[in-house]
Design a protein around this motif. Structure first.
Motif, short mmCIF file in Angstrom:
data_model
loop_
_atom_site.label_atom_id
_atom_site.label_comp_id
_atom_site.label_asym_id
_atom_site.label_seq_id
_atom_site.Cartn_x
_atom_site.Cartn_y
_atom_site.Cartn_z
N LYS A 29 13.83 -47.61 19.77
CA LYS A 29 13.72 -47.06 21.12
C LYS A 29 15.10 -46.91 21.75
O LYS A 29 16.08 -47.54 21.34
CB LYS A 29 12.84 -47.97 21.98
CG LYS A 29 13.39 -49.38 22.19
CD LYS A 29 12.45 -50.20 23.07
CE LYS A 29 13.06 -51.57 23.40
NZ LYS A 29 12.19 -52.35 24.30
N ASN A 30 15.15 -46.07 22.76
CA ASN A 30 16.32 -45.87 23.62
C ASN A 30 17.51 -45.21 22.93
O ASN A 30 18.61 -45.20 23.47
CB ASN A 30 16.78 -47.21 24.23
CG ASN A 30 15.71 -47.85 25.07
OD1 ASN A 30 14.90 -47.16 25.69
ND2 ASN A 30 15.67 -49.18 25.08
N GLY A 31 17.31 -44.65 21.74
CA GLY A 31 18.42 -43.99 21.06
C GLY A 31 18.44 -42.49 21.31
O GLY A 31 17.46 -41.90 21.77
N LEU A 43 15.26 -37.91 23.72
CA LEU A 43 15.16 -39.31 24.10
C LEU A 43 13.72 -39.75 23.80
O LEU A 43 12.85 -39.70 24.67
CB LEU A 43 15.50 -39.51 25.57
CG LEU A 43 15.56 -40.96 26.06
CD1 LEU A 43 16.58 -41.76 25.27
CD2 LEU A 43 15.90 -41.00 27.54
N SER A 45 11.06 -42.40 21.14
CA SER A 45 10.96 -43.58 20.30
C SER A 45 10.33 -43.20 18.97
O SER A 45 9.56 -42.23 18.88
CB SER A 45 10.11 -44.65 20.99
OG SER A 45 10.75 -45.10 22.17
N ASP A 71 16.71 -51.79 19.60
CA ASP A 71 17.15 -51.15 20.83
C ASP A 71 18.40 -50.34 20.50
O ASP A 71 19.48 -50.89 20.28
CB ASP A 71 17.45 -52.19 21.90
CG ASP A 71 17.82 -51.57 23.25
OD1 ASP A 71 18.03 -50.33 23.30
OD2 ASP A 71 17.89 -52.31 24.25
N THR A 73 20.11 -48.23 22.34
CA THR A 73 20.83 -47.75 23.52
C THR A 73 22.29 -47.45 23.18
O THR A 73 22.99 -48.30 22.61
CB THR A 73 20.77 -48.80 24.65
OG1 THR A 73 19.40 -49.04 24.99
CG2 THR A 73 21.52 -48.31 25.87
N GLY A 74 22.74 -46.26 23.51
CA GLY A 74 24.13 -45.87 23.25
C GLY A 74 24.40 -45.47 21.82
O GLY A 74 25.55 -45.14 21.47
N ASP A 467 26.96 -45.81 15.64
CA ASP A 467 27.69 -45.87 16.91
C ASP A 467 28.58 -44.63 17.01
O ASP A 467 29.49 -44.46 16.19
CB ASP A 467 28.53 -47.14 16.96
CG ASP A 467 29.21 -47.35 18.30
OD1 ASP A 467 29.45 -46.36 19.02
OD2 ASP A 467 29.54 -48.52 18.61
#
Length: 523
Positions: A29-31, A43, A45, A71, A73-74, A467
């Motif tokens: 999620k949140n990737g 955006l 999941s 998670d 995120t970012g 990343d």
């Protein structure tokens, strides 16, 4: 790197959503999700059940639980990369190296082996071996034309008779029935270089009956024999006459005499595509190529019969001068002895030195130095003989995908995909979505690898998360054995292979078998 503004896209659960009370294995999620097909990220999941993508959509719309939650995120979520040209078979056959970490840490989840006309033989034997000790990535086999030729007539420079050609066809059919996705050629190398265009076409007709691909190392990538443009035209002719789709491996303009010819090569291929042929290519983002020292500079006619025959000719006073003259010409075609760097050799003190440096230390001319090095065993050489203009020009073509040609000693084995992102995506030469798409779904399409290469409901769960700030290569020509950095997670066939940057020691790869795709697609 600035991240584009994301648009939240409501996703319909095609084929029906999973029951609300069903537990998933992994939830991401949140990737920022790049599905390998489209230009814009979503955006959303992603949920995985067993080896399959079971849900893509808004996390809040379906209330299921998951054993593992990532998670992201970012981070960037993408399909696992597919490397269409590797020599990973040299590691995969060794149980201590079959984890395939040099490729895993680039975000690669599937490797193609059997390129350049040289393949594991027979495929069935190596498939069983890989399955017994486990493999870190999925594997796609090609059957090498040079390998088949060698099985029938050896390494000699002659044409097969009718019976021998029929035997080659039978062995080729055997390997295709064992699950190969196509045939590769190494027409620059012996014994593939001894084959005529007509011989390849006849073999290709067998491959075409299996809807297999023709993957070729061109007969000439510079001005060694028939020339780069003529070699591209030969590949297209082979595809047209045999019925195979054509894939040109590691396309390049090798040597100063063909620098800036990428425009004309692109035009030749574009015209072939417009005529209805399927022609594609792969490429690695380096200015130096790499191959065996013998293959790089020794004349092919002198190699006929193998290395022992080469040195018998070399010691013959009547042939030695011819061999040395042609060797010197080939050294110059690669930019001179100062441009030829030994990157791997049986005699380790040769590694890291150029032919010019070894020539000076031995007190011999460069061409004679080559044979002194070869007497000590096998040696690989990187030759710095490409121009940045051509590298970027090919890279921007929609029919060119990413490939490492990963082999020991050149940093491309450890760094190709992250390097392309680090220098060419961040540098603005290509867009992020194009990099991802042409490292995943486009490659799957070319090789006809079904249910992989894109984040689609029902596909196998080969997924990477990296990343965007740190993803990049570390391997260079001084130390070509450094793992890339910035890959956070790698999920292969629904199982965690790299967890928060750490290899889990789990060998989750599978052997993909083309003729099983109508059933389960692996064995």
């Amino acid at each position: 790197m600035k991240i584009p503004i994301l648009i939240l896209i409501a996703t319909v659960c095609l084929g029906g959503c999973k029951p609300k009370d069903e537990e998933m294995d992994i939830l991401i999620k949140n990737g920022m999700v790049y599905d390998g097909l489209n230009k814009d990220p979503q955006l959303v999941s992603i949920a995985i059940k067993e080896d399959t993508i079971a849900y893509i959509g808004n996390q809040d719309e379906v209330k299921f639980s998951a054993k593992t939650i990532i998670d992201a995120t970012g981070l960037i979520v993408a399909p696992g990369f597919i490397d269409p040209h590797t020599h990973a078979d040299r590691d995969l056959k060794n149980s201590k190296e079959s984890h395939n970490k040099p490729f895993l840490y680039q975000g690669i989840t599937t490797v193609v082996v059997g390129n350049d006309g040289s393949s594991p033989y027979p495929i069935s034997k190596y498939a069983n071996l890989y399955r017994e000790h486990g493999i870190g990535t999925n594997v796609v086999f090609l059957v090498g034309q040079g390998t088949i030729r060698e099985q029938v007539i050896g390494k000699v420079d002659r044409q097969p008779n009718h019976d021998e050609l029929e035997r080659m066809k039978a062995l080729l059919q055997q390997e295709m029935q064992s699950g190969a996705f196509g045939m590769s050629t190494g027409l620059f190398y012996a014994p593939g270089s001894y084959a005529t265009t007509e011989e390849i076409i006849e073999l290709g007709k067998v491959v075409a009956t299996f809807h297999g691909i023709y993957d070729t190392h061109l007969r000439d990538e510079g001005t060694y024999s028939i020339g780069l443009a003529t070699s591209v035209k030969e590949a297209i002719e082979i595809g047209k006459e045999s019925g195979m789709s054509v894939h040109i491996s590691h396309i390049k303009c090798l040597g100063k005499k063909v620098w800036k010819q990428s425009d004309s090569i692109i035009q030749i291929i574009d015209n072939a595509i417009k005529s209805g042929l399927e022609v594609t290519a792969s490429q690695y983002p380096y200015l130096a190529s790499a191959t065996g020292l013998q293959a790089a500079v020794v004349p092919r006619w002198a190699e006929s019969g193998g290395k022992d025959s080469l040195f018998i000719r070399y010691e013959d006073a009547n042939q030695r001068s011819w061999i040395l003259d042609e060797t010197q010409q080939n050294i110059e075609l690669r930019g001179g002895p100062e441009k030829l760097l030994i990157v791997n050799a049986g005699q380790k003190d040769f590694v890291g030195k150029t032919i010019k440096e070894l020539s000076e230390s031995m007190g011999l001319p460069p061409n004679e130095t080559v044979f002194e090095v070869l007497k000590k065993g096998y040696a690989r050489v990187a030759s710095f003989s490409m121009d940045p203009y051509d590298v970027e020009n090919f890279m921007k073509q929609e029919w060119v995908v990413t490939a490492s040609d990963g082999n020991t000693g050149h940093p491309r084995k450890y760094g190709t995909f992250p390097r392309k992102y680090k220098y060419y995506v961040k540098g603005g030469a290509i867009k992020l979505a194009d990099f991802i798409n042409r490292s995943s779904s486009k490659t799957a399409q070319i090789f006809r690898i079904k249910k992989r290469g894109s984040l689609v409901l029902g596909n196998y769960a080969d997924i990477i998360i990296f990343d965007p700030e740190t993803f990049g290569d570390k391997a260079d020509y001084e130390d070509a054995f450094q793992l890339s950095e910035g890959l956070k997670f790698s999920i292969i066939n629904g199982k965690m292979t790299i967890d928060n940057g750490t290899f889990t020691e789990n060998l989750n790869g599978r052997i993909l078998k083309k003729n099983d795709y109508e059933n389960k697609s692996q064995f």
